[in-house]
Design a protein around this motif. Sequence first.
Motif, PDB file in Angstrom:
ATOM      1  N   LEU A 192       3.024  -8.034  -5.306  1.00 22.49           N
ATOM      2  CA  LEU A 192       1.694  -8.165  -5.234  1.00 22.49           C
ATOM      3  C   LEU A 192       1.135  -6.669  -4.161  1.00 22.49           C
ATOM      4  N   VAL A 193       2.355  -6.421  -3.516  1.00 18.47           N
ATOM      5  CA  VAL A 193       2.392  -5.378  -2.545  1.00 18.47           C
ATOM      6  C   VAL A 193       2.311  -3.824  -3.302  1.00 18.47           C
ATOM      7  N   ILE A 194       2.777  -3.915  -4.449  1.00 17.77           N
ATOM      8  CA  ILE A 194       3.065  -2.805  -5.174  1.00 17.77           C
ATOM      9  C   ILE A 194       1.312  -2.168  -5.433  1.00 17.77           C
ATOM     10  N   LEU A 195       0.155  -2.959  -5.204  1.00 16.26           N
ATOM     11  CA  LEU A 195      -1.128  -2.673  -5.328  1.00 16.26           C
ATOM     12  C   LEU A 195      -1.394  -1.496  -4.551  1.00 16.26           C
ATOM     13  N   ILE A 196      -0.624  -1.270  -3.423  1.00 17.58           N
ATOM     14  CA  ILE A 196      -0.806  -0.499  -2.472  1.00 17.58           C
ATOM     15  C   ILE A 196      -0.368   0.962  -2.885  1.00 17.58           C
ATOM     16  N   ALA A 197       0.775   1.041  -3.636  1.00 14.71           N
ATOM     17  CA  ALA A 197       1.357   2.209  -3.896  1.00 14.71           C
ATOM     18  C   ALA A 197       0.608   3.303  -4.730  1.00 14.71           C
ATOM     19  N   PRO A 198      -0.140   3.005  -5.925  1.00 12.77           N
ATOM     20  CA  PRO A 198      -0.849   3.960  -6.642  1.00 12.77           C
ATOM     21  C   PRO A 198      -1.655   4.689  -5.766  1.00 12.77           C
ATOM     22  N   PRO A 199      -2.837   4.255  -5.093  1.00 15.22           N
ATOM     23  CA  PRO A 199      -3.724   4.975  -4.322  1.00 15.22           C
ATOM     24  C   PRO A 199      -3.106   5.756  -3.371  1.00 15.22           C
ATOM     25  N   ALA A 200      -2.233   5.188  -2.680  1.00 10.35           N
ATOM     26  CA  ALA A 200      -1.513   5.883  -1.550  1.00 10.35           C
ATOM     27  C   ALA A 200      -0.789   7.169  -2.120  1.00 10.35           C
ATOM     28  N   VAL A 201       0.199   6.894  -3.063  1.00  8.58           N
ATOM     29  CA  VAL A 201       0.753   8.045  -3.848  1.00  8.58           C
ATOM     30  C   VAL A 201      -0.089   9.197  -4.419  1.00  8.58           C
TER      31      VAL A 201
ATOM     32  N   LEU B 285      -7.168   7.369  -0.310  1.00 10.20           N
ATOM     33  CA  LEU B 285      -6.501   6.901   0.881  1.00 10.20           C
ATOM     34  C   LEU B 285      -7.074   5.601   1.315  1.00 10.20           C
ATOM     35  N   ASN B 286      -8.371   5.528   1.313  1.00 10.01           N
ATOM     36  CA  ASN B 286      -9.041   4.141   1.981  1.00 10.01           C
ATOM     37  C   ASN B 286      -8.875   3.039   0.833  1.00 10.01           C
ATOM     38  N   SER B 287      -8.640   3.337  -0.483  1.00  8.31           N
ATOM     39  CA  SER B 287      -8.181   2.276  -1.207  1.00  8.31           C
ATOM     40  C   SER B 287      -6.982   1.639  -1.094  1.00  8.31           C
ATOM     41  N   GLY B 288      -5.861   2.478  -0.628  1.00  7.40           N
ATOM     42  CA  GLY B 288      -4.450   1.962  -0.160  1.00  7.40           C
ATOM     43  C   GLY B 288      -4.832   1.035   1.127  1.00  7.40           C
ATOM     44  N   TYR B 289      -5.653   1.409   1.940  1.00  8.11           N
ATOM     45  CA  TYR B 289      -5.871   0.665   3.399  1.00  8.11           C
ATOM     46  C   TYR B 289      -6.573  -0.775   2.650  1.00  8.11           C
TER      47      TYR B 289
ATOM     48  N   TRP C 252      11.611  -8.588  -3.472  1.00 13.12           N
ATOM     49  CA  TRP C 252      11.161  -8.671  -2.018  1.00 13.12           C
ATOM     50  C   TRP C 252      11.048  -7.036  -1.756  1.00 13.12           C
ATOM     51  N   TRP C 253      12.044  -6.348  -2.364  1.00 11.22           N
ATOM     52  CA  TRP C 253      12.139  -4.813  -2.135  1.00 11.22           C
ATOM     53  C   TRP C 253      10.811  -4.153  -2.632  1.00 11.22           C
ATOM     54  N   ALA C 254       9.895  -4.765  -3.192  1.00  7.25           N
ATOM     55  CA  ALA C 254       8.789  -4.134  -3.609  1.00  7.25           C
ATOM     56  C   ALA C 254       7.700  -4.155  -2.313  1.00  7.25           C
ATOM     57  N   LEU C 255       8.178  -4.602  -1.250  1.00  9.56           N
ATOM     58  CA  LEU C 255       7.270  -4.574  -0.020  1.00  9.56           C
ATOM     59  C   LEU C 255       7.600  -2.776   0.717  1.00  9.56           C
ATOM     60  N   SER C 256       8.928  -2.438   0.322  1.00 13.96           N
ATOM     61  CA  SER C 256       9.009  -1.163   0.969  1.00 13.96           C
ATOM     62  C   SER C 256       8.467   0.198   0.602  1.00 13.96           C
ATOM     63  N   PHE C 257       8.621   0.375  -0.744  1.00 17.38           N
ATOM     64  CA  PHE C 257       8.202   1.566  -1.173  1.00 17.38           C
ATOM     65  C   PHE C 257       6.374   2.007  -0.779  1.00 17.38           C
ATOM     66  N   PRO C 258       5.684   0.920  -0.948  1.00 19.78           N
ATOM     67  CA  PRO C 258       4.397   0.892  -1.139  1.00 19.78           C
ATOM     68  C   PRO C 258       3.853   1.198   0.512  1.00 19.78           C
ATOM     69  N   VAL C 259       4.507   0.649   1.431  1.00 22.51           N
ATOM     70  CA  VAL C 259       4.186   0.634   2.625  1.00 22.51           C
ATOM     71  C   VAL C 259       4.691   1.971   3.313  1.00 22.51           C
ATOM     72  N   ALA C 260       5.803   2.573   2.692  1.00 22.40           N
ATOM     73  CA  ALA C 260       6.085   3.810   3.096  1.00 22.40           C
ATOM     74  C   ALA C 260       4.996   4.993   2.484  1.00 22.40           C
ATOM     75  N   ALA C 261       4.686   4.731   1.297  1.00 18.39           N
ATOM     76  CA  ALA C 261       3.720   5.628   0.733  1.00 18.39           C
ATOM     77  C   ALA C 261       2.611   5.836   1.591  1.00 18.39           C
ATOM     78  N   LEU C 262       1.990   4.575   2.116  1.00 20.67           N
ATOM     79  CA  LEU C 262       0.858   4.236   2.797  1.00 20.67           C
ATOM     80  C   LEU C 262       1.121   5.139   4.303  1.00 20.67           C
ATOM     81  N   THR C 263       2.288   4.971   4.624  1.00 21.59           N
ATOM     82  CA  THR C 263       2.519   5.590   6.237  1.00 21.59           C
ATOM     83  C   THR C 263       2.609   7.065   6.003  1.00 21.59           C
ATOM     84  N   ILE C 264       3.179   7.674   4.948  1.00 24.30           N
ATOM     85  CA  ILE C 264       3.152   9.145   4.709  1.00 24.30           C
ATOM     86  C   ILE C 264       1.823   9.685   4.383  1.00 24.30           C
ATOM     87  N   ALA C 265       0.865   9.000   3.722  1.00 24.33           N
ATOM     88  CA  ALA C 265      -0.425   9.382   3.451  1.00 24.33           C
ATOM     89  C   ALA C 265      -1.311   9.361   4.780  1.00 24.33           C
TER      90      ALA C 265
END
Length: 327
Positions: free
Chosen positions: A211-220, A240-244, A266-279
């Motif tokens: 489910l956390v992958i939902l964050i990745a597309p708008p952030a990237v 950006l705000n969609s990612g939030y 569980w590794w699905a948690l990592s990249f989306p959170v990283a993408a939102l950090t960078i954004a």
Amino acid sequence: MSDATPSQIAAPEPRLKHFPVPFFAVVMGLMGLTLALHAGAAVYPVLAALSTVFLWLGVLAFIVISVFYIAKVMRYRAAVQAEWNHPVRLAFFPAISISILLIATALFPSFPEAARGLWIIGAVLQAILTLAVISGWISHRAFEVGQLTPAWFIPAVGNVVAPVAGAPMGFVELSWLFFSTGLVFWVVLLTLVFNRLIFHNPIPGKLYPTLVILIAPPAVAFLAYINLTGGVDSFARILLNSGYVFAALMVVQIPNFAKLPFALPWWALSFPVAALTIASFRFAALTGSQTHVVIGTGILLVLCAIMVGLIYRTLVAILRNEICVPE
């Protein structure tokens, strides 16, 4: 004492046969952390050295995982074909090309020529896998609604990853092609995924972290868009705000996540959170927003905690022989 003869006792299957393609999500997580630390280094210079450490750790992880998976392809082609025909694991194949693109992105500041070569390889592979995966989705095979998970976003994410480094490298029109493809399929898949989440049975526990992958597309997509256009405009803010918003939805799900046993998804948690950090850090750098510096710092701390937990749990699972076993 058993009366079974040696010929009647089934030998355990080799672990290599069950080496899963989702292992490349580990590389995505490590490279995501690398890029997040690099983005944070603009505010906290001490993070630059740590970013370099994780860059080479991510490269090493990619090499090791690739060697194992190539060996699997050579020895157990039927098992690889089964993964390709699997409704969930099919979507993880573009994690290979995404890993290459992320490595190219991380290498570009220090090794621009090597990064360009890697980017071309990753982009070609991403294009091939995107067409192959989508063709697999619309083929004669009948997928059921219950087989749809947010992991299906991975091919779309790969297309918006390409312009993040592609545009600064000079591949502008090609980057727009990738960006357009990723954005269109993100919108389509977002509709399908929410239909599945709202009107059908819950996602199986093992796949719930996807489910956390939902964050990745708008952030990237935000990162790709600002690199293509050169600045922050209204559409960039929407991304950006969609990612939030999706991140806030995931925070609400923490009690459900806490009940689940560890598995590779569980590794699905990592990249989306990283993408939102960078954004967040990139938005702060372009607009001078101190609020987004604070947001980026907070998400980076969460990302570091997630990565420590994932690395620890993965090593424990490997030592306990809980990885690369039949499902």
